[in-house]
Scaffold this motif. Structure first.
Motif, short mmCIF file in Angstrom:
data_model
loop_
_atom_site.label_atom_id
_atom_site.label_comp_id
_atom_site.label_asym_id
_atom_site.label_seq_id
_atom_site.Cartn_x
_atom_site.Cartn_y
_atom_site.Cartn_z
N HIS A 205 0.83 -1.22 -0.12
CA HIS A 205 -0.17 0.03 0.14
C HIS A 205 0.91 1.37 0.06
CE1 HIS A 205 -3.28 -2.68 1.04
NE2 HIS A 205 -4.14 -1.98 0.43
N LEU A 206 1.91 1.49 0.65
CA LEU A 206 3.03 2.38 0.76
C LEU A 206 3.50 2.73 -1.04
CD1 LEU A 206 5.12 1.91 3.68
CD2 LEU A 206 3.51 3.68 3.30
N LEU A 207 3.47 1.49 -1.72
CA LEU A 207 3.96 1.60 -3.06
C LEU A 207 2.91 2.29 -4.10
CD1 LEU A 207 6.19 -1.73 -3.73
CD2 LEU A 207 7.09 0.57 -3.59
N VAL A 208 1.49 1.77 -3.60
CA VAL A 208 0.64 2.54 -4.21
C VAL A 208 0.63 4.03 -3.81
CG1 VAL A 208 -2.08 2.38 -4.30
CG2 VAL A 208 -0.67 0.27 -4.29
N LEU A 209 0.57 4.34 -2.78
CA LEU A 209 0.83 5.64 -2.45
C LEU A 209 1.85 6.22 -3.23
CD1 LEU A 209 0.03 7.94 -0.50
CD2 LEU A 209 1.48 7.17 1.09
N LEU A 210 3.14 5.85 -3.14
CA LEU A 210 4.07 6.61 -3.81
C LEU A 210 3.73 6.90 -5.39
CD1 LEU A 210 7.24 4.95 -2.52
CD2 LEU A 210 6.36 7.00 -2.00
N ARG A 211 3.25 5.72 -5.92
CA ARG A 211 2.70 5.97 -7.30
C ARG A 211 1.41 6.92 -7.57
NH1 ARG A 211 4.53 5.77 -12.14
NH2 ARG A 211 3.44 7.88 -11.83
N GLU A 212 0.77 7.11 -6.65
CA GLU A 212 -0.40 8.01 -6.78
C GLU A 212 0.21 9.26 -6.69
OE1 GLU A 212 -4.27 9.96 -6.78
OE2 GLU A 212 -3.73 7.84 -7.20
N ARG A 213 1.17 9.48 -5.80
CA ARG A 213 1.88 11.15 -5.43
C ARG A 213 2.98 11.23 -6.74
NH1 ARG A 213 0.24 14.14 -4.98
NH2 ARG A 213 1.96 15.45 -3.87
N ASN A 214 2.95 9.98 -7.49
CA ASN A 214 4.27 10.13 -8.45
C ASN A 214 5.58 10.47 -7.75
OD1 ASN A 214 5.23 10.13 -11.16
ND2 ASN A 214 5.15 12.39 -11.45
N LEU A 215 5.89 9.62 -6.78
CA LEU A 215 7.15 9.84 -6.15
C LEU A 215 7.92 8.38 -6.31
CD1 LEU A 215 9.39 11.22 -4.22
CD2 LEU A 215 7.71 10.38 -2.40
N PRO A 216 8.81 8.26 -7.11
CA PRO A 216 9.44 7.20 -7.38
C PRO A 216 10.29 6.66 -6.13
CG PRO A 216 10.16 8.89 -8.98
CD PRO A 216 9.50 9.53 -8.04
N LEU A 217 10.06 5.26 -6.08
CA LEU A 217 10.81 4.50 -5.16
C LEU A 217 12.26 4.83 -4.89
CD1 LEU A 217 10.51 2.35 -2.66
CD2 LEU A 217 10.98 0.80 -4.39
N ASP A 218 12.80 5.13 -6.01
CA ASP A 218 14.24 5.77 -6.01
C ASP A 218 14.68 6.80 -5.35
OD1 ASP A 218 14.86 3.33 -7.60
OD2 ASP A 218 15.75 4.58 -9.44
N GLU A 219 13.68 7.60 -5.27
CA GLU A 219 13.92 8.86 -4.37
C GLU A 219 13.86 8.39 -2.98
OE1 GLU A 219 11.80 12.30 -5.38
OE2 GLU A 219 11.90 12.02 -7.64
N ILE A 220 13.25 7.60 -2.57
CA ILE A 220 13.15 6.98 -1.09
C ILE A 220 14.55 6.50 -0.82
CG2 ILE A 220 12.04 5.43 0.56
CD1 ILE A 220 10.41 7.82 -0.43
N MET A 221 14.87 5.64 -1.81
CA MET A 221 16.20 4.94 -1.54
C MET A 221 17.30 5.78 -1.55
SD MET A 221 15.03 2.05 -1.21
CE MET A 221 16.57 0.99 -1.23
N ALA A 222 17.27 7.18 -2.42
CA ALA A 222 18.39 8.06 -2.42
C ALA A 222 18.28 8.71 -1.36
CB ALA A 222 18.10 9.09 -3.53
N GLU A 223 17.25 9.14 -0.54
CA GLU A 223 17.00 9.73 0.86
C GLU A 223 17.82 9.03 1.90
OE1 GLU A 223 16.13 12.39 3.78
OE2 GLU A 223 16.44 12.72 1.55
N LEU A 224 17.29 7.59 1.90
CA LEU A 224 17.98 6.70 2.89
C LEU A 224 19.48 6.63 2.65
CD1 LEU A 224 15.55 3.70 2.70
CD2 LEU A 224 15.69 5.17 4.58
N GLU A 225 19.96 6.72 1.35
CA GLU A 225 21.50 6.55 1.17
C GLU A 225 22.07 8.16 1.82
OE1 GLU A 225 25.17 5.25 -0.02
OE2 GLU A 225 22.88 4.36 -0.17
N ARG A 226 21.29 9.22 1.58
CA ARG A 226 21.82 10.53 2.03
C ARG A 226 22.07 10.47 3.42
NH1 ARG A 226 18.86 12.63 -2.31
NH2 ARG A 226 17.19 12.83 -1.24
N ARG A 227 21.02 9.88 4.34
CA ARG A 227 20.95 9.81 5.64
C ARG A 227 22.22 8.77 6.06
NH1 ARG A 227 14.72 9.48 7.53
NH2 ARG A 227 13.88 11.15 6.44
N HIS A 228 22.43 7.88 5.35
CA HIS A 228 23.33 6.79 5.85
C HIS A 228 24.72 7.50 5.56
CE1 HIS A 228 25.58 2.98 6.43
NE2 HIS A 228 26.14 3.31 5.19
N GLU A 229 25.00 8.31 4.68
CA GLU A 229 26.28 9.16 4.58
C GLU A 229 26.42 10.17 5.57
OE1 GLU A 229 25.84 10.11 0.49
OE2 GLU A 229 26.38 7.99 -0.14
#
Length: 234
Positions: A205-229
């Motif tokens: 359902h989170l992936l459905v929400l991201l698609r509805e808001r046109n927010l790619p999963l890659d942007e979530i992964m990039a945010e996690l990567e930035r936080r990790h760094e």
């Protein structure tokens, strides 16, 4: 294409410098790989010359050079299956372009979503005794994201995902809330079988929400990567 469809690209360097950075072949062409910006699915391969590159930058849509017809062509100009550009990249050697797009309709003239719909071979590292790549652990997320994107565009009758998109954002948010609560209850009950089931529903359902808001999963992964760094305080 109407004037309202034109959204010029904001280049990070002057167009002339970009042209100089590209290694054009003897015919003045460079191959361009077109990729779905949301799902990262490879859609097609075409060729560009300097003129089509200029049109691409001017309009923000894909323009190519047809080698068979010896003319410029704007993807979707007649079919309506347009491609709005999200990013334009070139590789380390400057001899290939990568065009990330938001697409309307299929990319292939056959009606398939991608021109690469024929499978010649598949392989599995596990079958050959090789260790499974860490990135393969999450391959199902990419596949699920692609399926949800297809449902969003095609809206097949009777599909649950279609139902969610048709009902809209409030319904999707309600389901995310319900699945979050059920995951919490399963964890409090120390029931890992139930937790696995509920968290799977929540991720879907989170992936459905991201698609509805046109927010790619890659942007979530990039945010996690930035936080990790970021510098850690622990």
């Amino acid at each position: 294409m109407t004037d309202s469809d034109k959204q010029p690209l904001q280049l990070s360097l002057p167009l002339g410098e970009l042209e100089q950075a590209i290694k054009w072949d003897a015919q003045g062409l460079v191959p361009a790989i077109v990729q779905d910006a949301s799902t990262k699915e490879v859609l097609m391969l075409a060729y560009m010359n300097r003129e089509s590159l200029g049109k691409l930058v001017e309009t923000g849509q894909t323009w190519f050079w047809s080698r068979s017809r010896a003319e410029l062509w704007n993807k979707g100009a007649t079919s309506g299956n347009t491609q709005q550009i999200r990013a334009l990249r070139y590789d380390c050697d400057g001899d290939t372009l990568l065009v990330e797009v938001d697409r309307q309709g299929p990319a292939c003239h056959t009606g398939e979503d991608t021109c690469f719909f024929r499978t010649a071979a598949t392989g599995s590292g596990e079958e050959n005794g090789a260790p499974r790549k860490a990135s393969d652990r999450f391959a199902v997320l990419s596949e699920l994201e692609q399926l949800i994107a297809d449902r969003y565009k095609e809206r097949p009758e009777g599909a649950y995902t279609t139902y969610l998109f048709d009902k809209g954002l409030d319904k999707i948010l309600k389901k995310v809330g319900e699945e979050t609560a059920e995951s919490i209850i399963a964890a409090k009950n120390a029931d890992n079988d139930e937790l696995r089931y509920e968290v799977s529903d929540l991720i879907y359902h989170l992936l459905v929400l991201l698609r509805e808001r046109n927010l790619p999963l890659d942007e979530i992964m990039a945010e996690l990567e930035r936080r990790h760094e970021r510098p850690r305080r622990d």
